[in-house]
Design a protein around this motif. Structure first.
Motif, short mmCIF file in Angstrom:
data_model
loop_
_atom_site.label_atom_id
_atom_site.label_comp_id
_atom_site.label_asym_id
_atom_site.label_seq_id
_atom_site.Cartn_x
_atom_site.Cartn_y
_atom_site.Cartn_z
N ASP A 1 4.77 -68.77 -7.43
CA ASP A 1 3.46 -67.86 -7.94
C ASP A 1 3.48 -66.71 -7.18
O ASP A 1 3.33 -66.83 -5.78
CB ASP A 1 2.55 -68.90 -8.37
CG ASP A 1 2.52 -69.70 -9.38
OD1 ASP A 1 3.80 -69.84 -10.09
OD2 ASP A 1 1.48 -70.44 -9.66
N ASP A 2 3.36 -65.48 -7.56
CA ASP A 2 2.93 -64.34 -6.64
C ASP A 2 1.92 -64.63 -5.99
O ASP A 2 1.64 -64.06 -4.99
CB ASP A 2 2.83 -63.17 -7.79
CG ASP A 2 4.09 -62.57 -8.32
OD1 ASP A 2 5.15 -63.02 -7.88
OD2 ASP A 2 3.89 -61.88 -9.33
N CYS B 1 0.56 -67.27 -4.56
CA CYS B 1 0.44 -68.47 -3.66
C CYS B 1 0.98 -67.95 -2.33
O CYS B 1 2.36 -67.51 -1.98
CB CYS B 1 1.77 -69.53 -4.31
SG CYS B 1 2.25 -70.82 -3.24
N TRP C 1 3.28 -73.36 -5.34
CA TRP C 1 2.89 -73.33 -6.62
C TRP C 1 3.93 -72.74 -7.52
O TRP C 1 4.25 -71.68 -6.84
CB TRP C 1 1.61 -73.08 -6.95
CG TRP C 1 0.38 -73.65 -6.32
CD1 TRP C 1 -0.15 -73.42 -5.28
CD2 TRP C 1 -0.22 -74.78 -6.72
NE1 TRP C 1 -1.19 -74.30 -4.72
CE2 TRP C 1 -1.04 -75.37 -5.79
CE3 TRP C 1 0.01 -75.59 -8.01
CZ2 TRP C 1 -1.86 -76.58 -6.13
CZ3 TRP C 1 -0.61 -76.74 -8.15
CH2 TRP C 1 -1.65 -77.37 -7.07
N THR D 1 4.52 -71.87 -11.34
CA THR D 1 4.29 -72.06 -12.66
C THR D 1 5.63 -71.99 -13.57
O THR D 1 5.74 -72.94 -14.65
CB THR D 1 3.56 -71.11 -13.15
OG1 THR D 1 2.31 -71.10 -12.41
CG2 THR D 1 2.80 -71.39 -14.79
N ARG D 2 6.69 -71.10 -13.30
CA ARG D 2 7.80 -71.08 -14.01
C ARG D 2 8.69 -71.97 -13.31
O ARG D 2 9.07 -71.75 -11.99
CB ARG D 2 8.34 -69.55 -13.97
CG ARG D 2 7.53 -68.64 -15.18
CD ARG D 2 7.83 -67.38 -14.98
NE ARG D 2 9.41 -66.82 -15.03
CZ ARG D 2 9.94 -65.86 -14.75
NH1 ARG D 2 9.48 -65.02 -14.25
NH2 ARG D 2 11.25 -65.73 -15.24
#
Lengths: 88, 88, 88, 88, 88
Positions: free
Chosen positions: C82-83, C85, E11, E13-14
């Motif tokens: 995630d960006d 993170c 983390w 998500t994708r």
């Protein structure tokens, strides 16, 4: 997989019987700095030549495509990087 | 696979029962710079001697040719590089 | 798994037939010091783009999710970090 | 396999259930230069003590001899190098 | 296995569908010199927290205990080193 440059061929007359008929090449890993020069011996199944940049698959993943589970090979040249593919 | 030079034998009287009868050698990886000197212990099945340059297969790929899936070996000498094979 | 940044794509027209249809990316491992820069070629199955930080799974663990045991692939992009993170 | 010196024991009360009953040791890889000092945690099945030089098998090859395919162990001490084995 | 210190969470998500529900942590390998700092992303199944020293199993050995052969995971936290375990 790693990207390596084929720098030479390897000849071994005395070897495990299961290896007869395979072509062995010596690859040098390509890194961002040009050094490091980790070497790997791989079986070539795509007809790579000296100087070619190739994709090498290691471990059981490479062995599986040779058609016999008992061949003692842990690295296979699976592709030749296109000449006009200029990665960083 | 890697190319290594056999530098010594390894003797271990106390060992897992499955290893009885195997010959263990100590190899030193050959690199372009002559240093690095990563070491590996391998089972020799081709009759390599000290000083020989050999091809070592690692992981499950090497174990599979020993004929028993439960032998705890992760590196096997599978070939001896020809004396007149002068790779870079 | 490792965390790497995708730095480029890799194109190989001549390759093992089992690799047709896969997208190959070149990743550079992220380390605490920003150097090192170990590189890895991976198959991308999650739609990562250049510049993305991704999670790469190596070895047979990655190959297994491609649906065919005989595909010679030893590294797969399995997730995009995630960006927001921000790990150390 | 690698040759390592056992430098300590590792205790982990909270662990995966499958690991109960195993003895964990910390080994330091022996190299030609005495440095490097790559460390590895291994399950000991041959009764090695601190200070012993041992042979450690890694990956699935080591796990297979533990008798249960689902034990999450990737390194096993499989032999103790003889005291009078003086390799280079 | 290796001993690492958990330094953060990761983390994504994708990600591959098979990874849903798993907790990912970022570990930094502990070495004798305190440097090196090789990093690894692992699935945590024992409830480790940031700062904990943990045992991480890699390769297929770790994946096998997750209960599904097709989960693309190559590193699992299998134990937390006891606080009073002071290894060298």
């Amino acid at each position: 997989m790693i990207v390596a440059r084929i720098i030479d061929s390897i000849w071994a007359t005395r070897k495990a019987e299961e290896l007869n008929g395979f072509k062995f090449v010596l690859g040098e890993e390509l890194t961002s700095e040009g050094n490091g020069k980790r070497r790997i011996v791989a079986v070539d199944i795509v007809g790579a030549g000296i100087g070619d940049r190739v994709i090498i698959t290691t471990g059981s993943s490479g062995r599986k495509m040779l058609g016999d589970e008992n061949i003692p090979v842990d690295a296979v040249v699976v592709g030749i990087v296109d000449d006009d593919c200029n990665f960083k």
